[in-house]
Design an enzyme around this catalytic site. Structure first.
Site, PDB file in Angstrom:
ATOM      1  N   LYS A 173     -12.201  -1.722   7.343  1.00 35.67           N
ATOM      2  CA  LYS A 173     -11.670  -2.529   8.267  1.00 35.67           C
ATOM      3  C   LYS A 173     -12.892  -2.357  10.002  1.00 35.67           C
ATOM      4  O   LYS A 173     -13.028  -2.622  10.267  1.00 35.67           O
ATOM      5  CB  LYS A 173     -10.126  -2.573   8.398  1.00 35.67           C
ATOM      6  CG  LYS A 173      -9.185  -2.949   6.893  1.00 35.67           C
ATOM      7  CD  LYS A 173      -9.345  -2.977   5.844  1.00 35.67           C
ATOM      8  CE  LYS A 173      -8.578  -3.065   4.626  1.00 35.67           C
ATOM      9  NZ  LYS A 173      -8.413  -2.824   3.972  1.00 35.67           N
TER      10      LYS A 173
ATOM     11  N   ASP B  62      -1.529   6.619   6.711  1.00 33.20           N
ATOM     12  CA  ASP B  62      -2.614   5.778   5.873  1.00 33.20           C
ATOM     13  C   ASP B  62      -2.871   4.884   7.176  1.00 33.20           C
ATOM     14  O   ASP B  62      -2.324   3.917   6.860  1.00 33.20           O
ATOM     15  CB  ASP B  62      -2.018   5.769   4.515  1.00 33.20           C
ATOM     16  CG  ASP B  62      -3.506   4.316   4.280  1.00 33.20           C
ATOM     17  OD1 ASP B  62      -4.382   3.753   4.544  1.00 33.20           O
ATOM     18  OD2 ASP B  62      -2.799   3.519   2.851  1.00 33.20           O
TER      19      ASP B  62
ATOM     20  N   TRP C 142       0.931  -0.937  -0.030  1.00 32.87           N
ATOM     21  CA  TRP C 142      -0.012   0.057   0.235  1.00 32.87           C
ATOM     22  C   TRP C 142       0.602   1.135  -0.463  1.00 32.87           C
ATOM     23  O   TRP C 142       0.385   2.407  -0.945  1.00 32.87           O
ATOM     24  CB  TRP C 142      -1.491  -0.077   1.211  1.00 32.87           C
ATOM     25  CG  TRP C 142      -1.888  -0.908   0.945  1.00 32.87           C
ATOM     26  CD1 TRP C 142      -2.493  -2.126   1.462  1.00 32.87           C
ATOM     27  CD2 TRP C 142      -3.090  -1.166  -0.080  1.00 32.87           C
ATOM     28  NE1 TRP C 142      -3.092  -2.745   1.287  1.00 32.87           N
ATOM     29  CE2 TRP C 142      -3.669  -2.452   0.295  1.00 32.87           C
ATOM     30  CE3 TRP C 142      -3.335  -0.421  -1.402  1.00 32.87           C
ATOM     31  CZ2 TRP C 142      -4.737  -2.620  -0.715  1.00 32.87           C
ATOM     32  CZ3 TRP C 142      -4.123  -0.714  -2.073  1.00 32.87           C
ATOM     33  CH2 TRP C 142      -5.359  -1.798  -2.004  1.00 32.87           C
TER      34      TRP C 142
END
Ligand SMILES: Cc1ncc(COP(=O)(O)O)c(C=O)c1O
Length: 347
Positions: A183, A159, A90
């Site tokens: 999540k 992030d 990511w």
């Protein structure tokens, strides 16, 4: 996994929300009732995370991937240098996207197989970056920072898609935090941005209005129709977290869950986690089988025992147990018992 109580409440009020005779999905986002629900979600998130008053909370769409572009567009000019730490899949995606909008300097790199986090002493910042970006928890690799990088006054951007709300956090150390909701917050479709107020109002002219943080803030995140159901669900999750004792209690539970699973993996002959011990994720526990030919049987047996989603990400292979906030300790214990019995049968 979402908390069962949250799903049950959503089910119970799906057809008749707050005695309106309608579903929350059928109510205008401009209505008084919905505005109250939206504001309450923000207030609860602020309380949970102890978000200081000089930070704005924005509810957006587009996922964390949209923020890969909109953070540079809001916080940096095309001439700016921005610093990124690369710890996995990511961070790499964020770096590639930022490179389309500014000059990217790699301030730290755990390159190669991404099994560790560079310590602060390895970070090399550029002279005057517009911000420093990192990914506190790499969801695919299961690699997590055990520290918050010190950037000497440069805004720190994180992030936090897969680690937000997993434990207490000092928000004041960050310039901006963003997270896709799917999540620890709620259903997909919602993205939360927490940003220090001096960092908004500088978006470059080409920034789409619906992603200009200042414009979004000025319209209470309702510049256009927000994802009302996801926002409502996030509000229910925040209330569930408060009832569960807040982030200190949830963090302790997460620590215990992760320690139990890593302990079982380390003690076994069949399973292996390759991440450096000081960089092991609390949320995503990755492991491989020393006999890879057993993977299919392992996954089928796990599914039979009610243990789903253990197949590792397609880019990494192996196994991954995502033990987000809503996964109870009993769920982790069931997984450990299954793994132990599977090992007994196969080693
Ligand atoms: C750390 C991290 N960043 C970014 C993303 C991409 O998020 P989205 O699908 O919301 O764009 C994910 C998705 O799993 C993630 O885990």
């Amino acid at each position: 996994m979402l908390p069962l109580e949250v799903l049950e409440q959503a089910r119970d009020e799906l057809l008749d929300w707050h005695h309106s005779g309608m579903s929350v999905m059928e109510i205008s986002h401009r209505s008084e009732a919905y505005s109250r629900c939206a504001a309450e979600a923000e207030a609860d998130l602020r309380e949970l995370m102890c978000i200081p008053r000089n930070y704005k909370v924005l509810f957006l769409q587009g996922g964390a991937s949209a923020q890969f572009a909109f953070v540079p567009m809001n916080l940096a000019t095309p001439q700016s240098t921005v610093d990124y730490v690369n710890t996995g899949h990511w961070s790499q995606k964020a770096i590639t996207e930022a490179g389309r909008y500014c000059k990217v300097h790699l301030a730290g790199d755990a390159g190669g197989d991404y099994r560790r986090v560079p310590p602060q002493s390895e970070l090399r910042f550029s002279v005057k970056p517009a911000f420093v970006h990192y990914t506190p928890n790499e969801t695919i690799g299961g690699v997590e920072f055990a520290y918050v990088p010190e950037t000497r006054g440069v805004p720190l951007v994180a992030d936090m898609s897969s680690s937000i709300l997993s434990r207490p956090l000092d928000v004041s150390k960050f310039g901006l935090i963003y997270a896709g909701a799917q999540k620890n917050i709620g259903p997909s479709g919602l993205t939360v941005v927490i940003v220090r107020d001096d960092l908004i109002g500088h978006a470059r002219a080409q920034t789409p209005l619906v992603f200009d943080y200042k414009a979004v803030f000025d319209h209470q995140s309702m510049l256009n129709t927000p994802p009302t159901f996801a926002w409502y669900m996030a509000g229910l999750v925040f209330k569930w977290l408060k009832k569960a004792g807040g982030l200190a209690a949830v963090g302790e539970r997460n620590r215990v869950k992760a320690a139990a699973l890593y302990g079982a993996i380390d003690a076994s002959q069949l399973y292996k986690n390759s991440v450096a011990k000081d960089a092991r994720s609390w949320m995503n526990v990755t492991f491989t089988l020393n006999k890879p030919e057993l993977a299919g049987e392992f996954l089928a047996g796990a599914a039979g025992a009610g243990l789903h989603g253990l197949k590792g990400h397609r880019v990494s292979g192996g196994m991954r147990a995502s033990i987000y906030n809503a996964v109870p300790l009993a769920g982790v214990e069931t997984l450990i018992a299954f793994m132990s019995e599977f090992e007994r049968q196969h080693v």
